[in-house]
Design a protein around this motif. Structure first.
Motif, PDB file in Angstrom:
ATOM      1  N   GLU A  20       0.814  -1.214   0.000  1.00 37.19           N
ATOM      2  CA  GLU A  20       0.000   0.000   0.000  1.00 37.19           C
ATOM      3  C   GLU A  20       0.853   1.272   0.000  1.00 37.19           C
ATOM      4  O   GLU A  20       0.382   2.327  -0.407  1.00 37.19           O
ATOM      5  CB  GLU A  20      -0.915   0.008   1.220  1.00 37.19           C
ATOM      6  N   ASN A  21       2.068   1.182   0.486  1.00 31.29           N
ATOM      7  CA  ASN A  21       2.942   2.357   0.628  1.00 31.29           C
ATOM      8  C   ASN A  21       4.336   2.055   0.099  1.00 31.29           C
ATOM      9  O   ASN A  21       5.300   2.007   0.867  1.00 31.29           O
ATOM     10  CB  ASN A  21       3.044   2.759   2.103  1.00 31.29           C
ATOM     11  N   PRO A  22       4.473   1.854  -1.213  1.00 24.48           N
ATOM     12  CA  PRO A  22       5.804   1.514  -1.736  1.00 24.48           C
ATOM     13  C   PRO A  22       6.779   2.668  -1.514  1.00 24.48           C
ATOM     14  O   PRO A  22       6.379   3.836  -1.500  1.00 24.48           O
ATOM     15  CB  PRO A  22       5.555   1.273  -3.225  1.00 24.48           C
ATOM     16  N   PRO A  23       8.053   2.357  -1.297  1.00 26.54           N
ATOM     17  CA  PRO A  23       9.038   3.413  -1.089  1.00 26.54           C
ATOM     18  C   PRO A  23       9.199   4.261  -2.347  1.00 26.54           C
ATOM     19  O   PRO A  23       9.124   3.753  -3.465  1.00 26.54           O
ATOM     20  CB  PRO A  23      10.336   2.656  -0.768  1.00 26.54           C
ATOM     21  N   VAL A  24       9.380   5.536  -2.137  1.00 30.38           N
ATOM     22  CA  VAL A  24       9.547   6.472  -3.242  1.00 30.38           C
ATOM     23  C   VAL A  24      10.883   7.183  -3.037  1.00 30.38           C
ATOM     24  O   VAL A  24      11.127   7.746  -1.972  1.00 30.38           O
ATOM     25  CB  VAL A  24       8.399   7.508  -3.262  1.00 30.38           C
ATOM     26  N   PRO A  25      11.769   7.164  -4.050  1.00 33.69           N
ATOM     27  CA  PRO A  25      13.056   7.841  -3.872  1.00 33.69           C
ATOM     28  C   PRO A  25      12.853   9.342  -3.694  1.00 33.69           C
ATOM     29  O   PRO A  25      11.944   9.936  -4.273  1.00 33.69           O
ATOM     30  CB  PRO A  25      13.831   7.533  -5.151  1.00 33.69           C
ATOM     31  N   ALA A  26      13.699   9.933  -2.870  1.00 37.81           N
ATOM     32  CA  ALA A  26      13.612  11.365  -2.602  1.00 37.81           C
ATOM     33  C   ALA A  26      14.155  12.185  -3.764  1.00 37.81           C
ATOM     34  O   ALA A  26      13.938  13.385  -3.827  1.00 37.81           O
ATOM     35  CB  ALA A  26      14.387  11.689  -1.327  1.00 37.81           C
ATOM     36  N   GLY A  27      14.849  11.576  -4.665  1.00 33.98           N
ATOM     37  CA  GLY A  27      15.426  12.275  -5.806  1.00 33.98           C
ATOM     38  C   GLY A  27      16.220  11.300  -6.642  1.00 33.98           C
ATOM     39  O   GLY A  27      16.091  10.089  -6.480  1.00 33.98           O
ATOM     40  N   PRO A  28      17.045  11.829  -7.548  1.00 32.78           N
ATOM     41  CA  PRO A  28      17.857  10.937  -8.380  1.00 32.78           C
ATOM     42  C   PRO A  28      18.756  10.053  -7.520  1.00 32.78           C
ATOM     43  O   PRO A  28      19.245  10.480  -6.474  1.00 32.78           O
ATOM     44  CB  PRO A  28      18.695  11.894  -9.230  1.00 32.78           C
ATOM     45  N   VAL A  29      18.924   8.848  -7.962  1.00 30.38           N
ATOM     46  CA  VAL A  29      19.755   7.899  -7.235  1.00 30.38           C
ATOM     47  C   VAL A  29      21.043   7.689  -8.012  1.00 30.38           C
ATOM     48  O   VAL A  29      21.012   7.433  -9.216  1.00 30.38           O
ATOM     49  CB  VAL A  29      19.017   6.556  -7.076  1.00 30.38           C
ATOM     50  N   THR A  30      22.159   7.822  -7.335  1.00 32.47           N
ATOM     51  CA  THR A  30      23.449   7.531  -7.961  1.00 32.47           C
ATOM     52  C   THR A  30      24.112   6.413  -7.177  1.00 32.47           C
ATOM     53  O   THR A  30      24.057   6.387  -5.955  1.00 32.47           O
ATOM     54  CB  THR A  30      24.361   8.769  -7.983  1.00 32.47           C
ATOM     55  N   ILE A  31      24.708   5.515  -7.910  1.00 33.30           N
ATOM     56  CA  ILE A  31      25.383   4.386  -7.288  1.00 33.30           C
ATOM     57  C   ILE A  31      26.813   4.367  -7.771  1.00 33.30           C
ATOM     58  O   ILE A  31      27.080   4.391  -8.968  1.00 33.30           O
ATOM     59  CB  ILE A  31      24.693   3.057  -7.657  1.00 33.30           C
TER      60      ILE A  31
END
Length: 94
Positions: A20-31
């Motif tokens: 019901e509440n999937p995680p949402v990235p706060a912004g661009p993700v860099t690895i």
């Protein structure tokens, strides 16, 4: 902090919450690619690429999503899991 192991009901409640509440990235993700050393070291290269193996259980639906994602990325499932864990830990520093 809660001690493990969790009950089956607790795992089901967590799975329902996640659905019901999937995680949402706060912004661009860099690895950083240097954190993604993949595969086993070449034979004869002692000490190169040592990593601990762990076993993880996934609900069938999540495993199917993981398999589809790996196929889409043309990457091993373990690689997709490593990326996801790194992304999560980078976004949730302790």
């Amino acid at each position: 902090m809660r001690k493990l192991p969790r009950s089956e009901a607790e795992y089901e409640a967590l799975a329902d919450y996640y659905a019901e509440n999937p995680p949402v990235p706060a912004g661009p993700v860099t690895i950083s690619l240097d954190r993604l050393k993949t595969g086993r070291p070449a034979k004869g290269r002692a000490g190169a690429g040592k990593s601990a193996a762990i076993s993880i259980r996934f609900p069938d639906e999540l495993r199917e999503q993981l398999d589809r994602q790996a196929e889409t990325e043309r990457a091993p499932v373990a690689e997709v899991v490593r990326r996801a864990v790194i992304e999560y830990l980078d976004g949730h520093p302790v």
